[in-house]
Design a protein around this motif. Structure first.
Motif, PDB file in Angstrom:
ATOM      1  N   ARG A  38       0.844  -1.189   0.000  1.00 19.13           N
ATOM      2  CA  ARG A  38       0.000   0.000   0.000  1.00 19.13           C
ATOM      3  C   ARG A  38       0.892   1.256   0.000  1.00 19.13           C
ATOM      4  O   ARG A  38       1.837   1.353   0.782  1.00 19.13           O
ATOM      5  CB  ARG A  38      -0.904   0.024   1.238  1.00 19.13           C
ATOM      6  CG  ARG A  38      -1.791  -1.220   1.367  1.00 19.13           C
ATOM      7  CD  ARG A  38      -2.892  -1.212   0.323  1.00 19.13           C
ATOM      8  NE  ARG A  38      -3.790  -2.341   0.470  1.00 19.13           N
ATOM      9  CZ  ARG A  38      -3.823  -3.398  -0.353  1.00 19.13           C
ATOM     10  NH1 ARG A  38      -2.983  -3.450  -1.388  1.00 19.13           N
ATOM     11  NH2 ARG A  38      -4.668  -4.373  -0.156  1.00 19.13           N
ATOM     12  N   VAL A  39       0.556   2.208  -0.863  1.00 15.98           N
ATOM     13  CA  VAL A  39       1.344   3.423  -1.014  1.00 15.98           C
ATOM     14  C   VAL A  39       0.434   4.635  -0.868  1.00 15.98           C
ATOM     15  O   VAL A  39      -0.635   4.698  -1.490  1.00 15.98           O
ATOM     16  CB  VAL A  39       2.053   3.471  -2.387  1.00 15.98           C
ATOM     17  CG1 VAL A  39       2.805   4.789  -2.556  1.00 15.98           C
ATOM     18  CG2 VAL A  39       2.999   2.283  -2.547  1.00 15.98           C
ATOM     19  N   PHE A  64      -1.833  -4.600  -4.729  1.00 10.47           N
ATOM     20  CA  PHE A  64      -1.193  -3.283  -4.685  1.00 10.47           C
ATOM     21  C   PHE A  64      -2.275  -2.224  -4.766  1.00 10.47           C
ATOM     22  O   PHE A  64      -3.236  -2.350  -5.521  1.00 10.47           O
ATOM     23  CB  PHE A  64      -0.224  -3.111  -5.870  1.00 10.47           C
ATOM     24  CG  PHE A  64       0.336  -1.707  -5.977  1.00 10.47           C
ATOM     25  CD1 PHE A  64       1.475  -1.355  -5.289  1.00 10.47           C
ATOM     26  CD2 PHE A  64      -0.292  -0.746  -6.769  1.00 10.47           C
ATOM     27  CE1 PHE A  64       1.997  -0.062  -5.384  1.00 10.47           C
ATOM     28  CE2 PHE A  64       0.218   0.538  -6.874  1.00 10.47           C
ATOM     29  CZ  PHE A  64       1.365   0.880  -6.174  1.00 10.47           C
ATOM     30  N   ASP A  65      -2.114  -1.165  -3.974  1.00  8.53           N
ATOM     31  CA  ASP A  65      -3.041  -0.037  -4.068  1.00  8.53           C
ATOM     32  C   ASP A  65      -2.288   1.233  -3.709  1.00  8.53           C
ATOM     33  O   ASP A  65      -1.366   1.222  -2.889  1.00  8.53           O
ATOM     34  CB  ASP A  65      -4.237  -0.216  -3.135  1.00  8.53           C
ATOM     35  CG  ASP A  65      -5.448   0.592  -3.584  1.00  8.53           C
ATOM     36  OD1 ASP A  65      -5.337   1.317  -4.597  1.00  8.53           O
ATOM     37  OD2 ASP A  65      -6.501   0.487  -2.933  1.00  8.53           O
ATOM     38  N   LEU A  66      -2.686   2.316  -4.362  1.00  8.18           N
ATOM     39  CA  LEU A  66      -2.085   3.630  -4.131  1.00  8.18           C
ATOM     40  C   LEU A  66      -3.205   4.653  -3.999  1.00  8.18           C
ATOM     41  O   LEU A  66      -4.196   4.597  -4.733  1.00  8.18           O
ATOM     42  CB  LEU A  66      -1.146   3.996  -5.276  1.00  8.18           C
ATOM     43  CG  LEU A  66      -0.449   5.360  -5.206  1.00  8.18           C
ATOM     44  CD1 LEU A  66       0.955   5.265  -5.791  1.00  8.18           C
ATOM     45  CD2 LEU A  66      -1.242   6.444  -5.940  1.00  8.18           C
ATOM     46  N   ALA A  96      -9.543   0.405   6.087  1.00  9.96           N
ATOM     47  CA  ALA A  96     -10.242   0.205   4.822  1.00  9.96           C
ATOM     48  C   ALA A  96      -9.274   0.206   3.646  1.00  9.96           C
ATOM     49  O   ALA A  96      -9.493  -0.496   2.648  1.00  9.96           O
ATOM     50  CB  ALA A  96     -11.301   1.288   4.633  1.00  9.96           C
ATOM     51  N   PHE A  97      -8.214   0.986   3.747  1.00  8.30           N
ATOM     52  CA  PHE A  97      -7.219   1.038   2.674  1.00  8.30           C
ATOM     53  C   PHE A  97      -6.240  -0.134   2.788  1.00  8.30           C
ATOM     54  O   PHE A  97      -5.869  -0.748   1.778  1.00  8.30           O
ATOM     55  CB  PHE A  97      -6.467   2.361   2.733  1.00  8.30           C
ATOM     56  CG  PHE A  97      -5.406   2.521   1.679  1.00  8.30           C
ATOM     57  CD1 PHE A  97      -5.729   2.507   0.327  1.00  8.30           C
ATOM     58  CD2 PHE A  97      -4.071   2.693   2.046  1.00  8.30           C
ATOM     59  CE1 PHE A  97      -4.746   2.653  -0.646  1.00  8.30           C
ATOM     60  CE2 PHE A  97      -3.086   2.842   1.080  1.00  8.30           C
ATOM     61  CZ  PHE A  97      -3.426   2.814  -0.270  1.00  8.30           C
ATOM     62  N   PRO A 101      -5.100  -7.420   8.390  1.00  8.48           N
ATOM     63  CA  PRO A 101      -5.155  -7.203   9.846  1.00  8.48           C
ATOM     64  C   PRO A 101      -4.017  -6.359  10.399  1.00  8.48           C
ATOM     65  O   PRO A 101      -4.166  -5.706  11.430  1.00  8.48           O
ATOM     66  CB  PRO A 101      -5.102  -8.625  10.415  1.00  8.48           C
ATOM     67  CG  PRO A 101      -5.564  -9.513   9.311  1.00  8.48           C
ATOM     68  CD  PRO A 101      -5.092  -8.856   8.054  1.00  8.48           C
ATOM     69  N   TYR A 102      -2.862  -6.375   9.715  1.00  7.42           N
ATOM     70  CA  TYR A 102      -1.688  -5.667  10.229  1.00  7.42           C
ATOM     71  C   TYR A 102      -1.090  -4.777   9.141  1.00  7.42           C
ATOM     72  O   TYR A 102      -1.167  -5.089   7.947  1.00  7.42           O
ATOM     73  CB  TYR A 102      -0.597  -6.642  10.676  1.00  7.42           C
ATOM     74  CG  TYR A 102      -0.992  -7.605  11.751  1.00  7.42           C
ATOM     75  CD1 TYR A 102      -0.917  -7.252  13.098  1.00  7.42           C
ATOM     76  CD2 TYR A 102      -1.407  -8.891  11.431  1.00  7.42           C
ATOM     77  CE1 TYR A 102      -1.267  -8.149  14.093  1.00  7.42           C
ATOM     78  CE2 TYR A 102      -1.763  -9.796  12.411  1.00  7.42           C
ATOM     79  CZ  TYR A 102      -1.682  -9.426  13.742  1.00  7.42           C
ATOM     80  OH  TYR A 102      -2.033 -10.312  14.727  1.00  7.42           O
ATOM     81  N   LEU A 103      -0.441  -3.695   9.599  1.00  9.04           N
ATOM     82  CA  LEU A 103       0.339  -2.829   8.727  1.00  9.04           C
ATOM     83  C   LEU A 103       1.775  -2.787   9.232  1.00  9.04           C
ATOM     84  O   LEU A 103       2.012  -2.573  10.426  1.00  9.04           O
ATOM     85  CB  LEU A 103      -0.222  -1.405   8.708  1.00  9.04           C
ATOM     86  CG  LEU A 103       0.611  -0.372   7.926  1.00  9.04           C
ATOM     87  CD1 LEU A 103       0.530  -0.643   6.426  1.00  9.04           C
ATOM     88  CD2 LEU A 103       0.154   1.051   8.236  1.00  9.04           C
ATOM     89  N   ILE A 104       2.727  -2.992   8.314  1.00  7.57           N
ATOM     90  CA  ILE A 104       4.141  -2.746   8.596  1.00  7.57           C
ATOM     91  C   ILE A 104       4.534  -1.537   7.755  1.00  7.57           C
ATOM     92  O   ILE A 104       4.602  -1.621   6.526  1.00  7.57           O
ATOM     93  CB  ILE A 104       5.026  -3.953   8.245  1.00  7.57           C
ATOM     94  CG1 ILE A 104       4.583  -5.192   9.026  1.00  7.57           C
ATOM     95  CG2 ILE A 104       6.497  -3.634   8.547  1.00  7.57           C
ATOM     96  CD1 ILE A 104       5.348  -6.458   8.640  1.00  7.57           C
TER      97      ILE A 104
END
Length: 294
Positions: A38-39, A64-66, A96-97, A101-104
């Motif tokens: 994610r960017v 992938f999403d930006l 939502a973006f 469950p987790y973001l690094i």
């Protein structure tokens, strides 16, 4: 299941691409298919966004999403000598973006060498995972958080964390954003290192942090030792390159993709990786500007 998060502006397009390929190299082919990328950006153009999307797919990421976002309205840039307000976008990720469950989250001025997901195993709901800053690991021993230790003496000596690599539950992202926003409004006189100080102010007063081992955010010291010995005085470890570190962070104004950056061992390692990345880019039919690396 987790997502990697990057925040890029046009100045950081090339290092952002290098970060994407390094992340791919750190994972098995199967893991790349499951992990999301994610960017967030302030100003990347549609062709630049398309380039990142094609590159992500080429190196094995299926998700992938930006998105374009604006930083917090209260964002304060106490030091903008080489950092733009895009640094505050790290607090604009939402569940939502992310859709995992987790973001690094990681800064683009890094070189990923190994698996960054292990700290998620110990991350409780409500925690933010972070590594203590090598140049100022404690409150009151650096330029960070000016006046904090004097105003709140009980905070002197408490851990101070670098924001270049963070682990979080996606469900906690709104709470982190609110906490940082509160710090920017109520404690902005104590901010020197921009969003990093805002994050630490919130962590000191209301947040919960899970301290992660130093190898996950190891500073490249050689560039600083080219200019003097001050880094030896403030960093307890050996200044020699740490070959076992899963991530090398090129903090400071001199970056390894700049042609005039000192050619230290880890800078050379980064440049070798960057050349491989640009071969991917050329194979996709794109030719963004880049410095001539020697």
């Amino acid at each position: 299941m987790y997502a990697f998060g990057l925040c890029l502006d046009q100045r950081y397009l090339v290092p952002g691409m290098a970060a994407i390929t390094a992340l791919a190299d750190s994972l098995t082919p199967r893991a790349r298919r499951d992990v999301a990328l994610r960017v967030l950006t302030l100003d990347l153009t549609p062709p630049e966004a398309e380039l990142l999307s094609h590159l992500a797919r080429r190196v094995g990421f299926r998700s992938f999403d930006l998105a374009h976002r604006s930083p917090l309205r209260t964002a304060r840039m106490a030091d903008s000598s080489y950092i733009s307000v895009a640094t505050y976008l790290r607090f604009e990720f939402t569940a939502a973006f992310v859709r995992r469950p987790y973001l690094i989250y990681l800064d683009a001025d890094t070189l990923v060498r190994g698996d960054l997901s292990a700290p998620l195993n110990d991350l409780c709901l409500g925690d933010v995972g972070a590594v203590r800053d090598e140049f100022g690991p404690s409150v009151g021993d650096s330029h960070a958080l000016p006046g904090t230790a004097e105003r709140w003496p009980h905070l002197k000596g408490r851990p101070y964390y670098n924001a270049g690599l963070l682990w979080a539950h996606a469900a906690d992202l709104p709470r982190v954003r609110r906490g940082v926003g509160h710090a920017l409004v109520r404690m902005r006189q104590h901010i020197h290192h921009n969003d990093q100080d805002a994050l630490n102010l919130w962590l000191l007063h209301a947040g919960h942090v899970r301290s992660v081992g130093p190898g996950y955010n190891r500073f490249e010291l050689g560039r600083f030792l080219e200019r003097g010995n001050w880094a030896r005085r403030v960093v307890a470890r050996s200044p020699l390159p740490d070959t076992s570190a899963p991530l090398i962070h090129f903090v400071g104004p001199e970056k390894p993709w700049q042609a005039d950056c000192p050619r230290t061992e880890e800078v050379q390692e980064y440049r070798t990786h960057l050349r491989r990345t640009m071969r991917h880019v050329r194979a996709l039919g794109f030719a963004p500007e880049q410095p001539e690396l020697r």
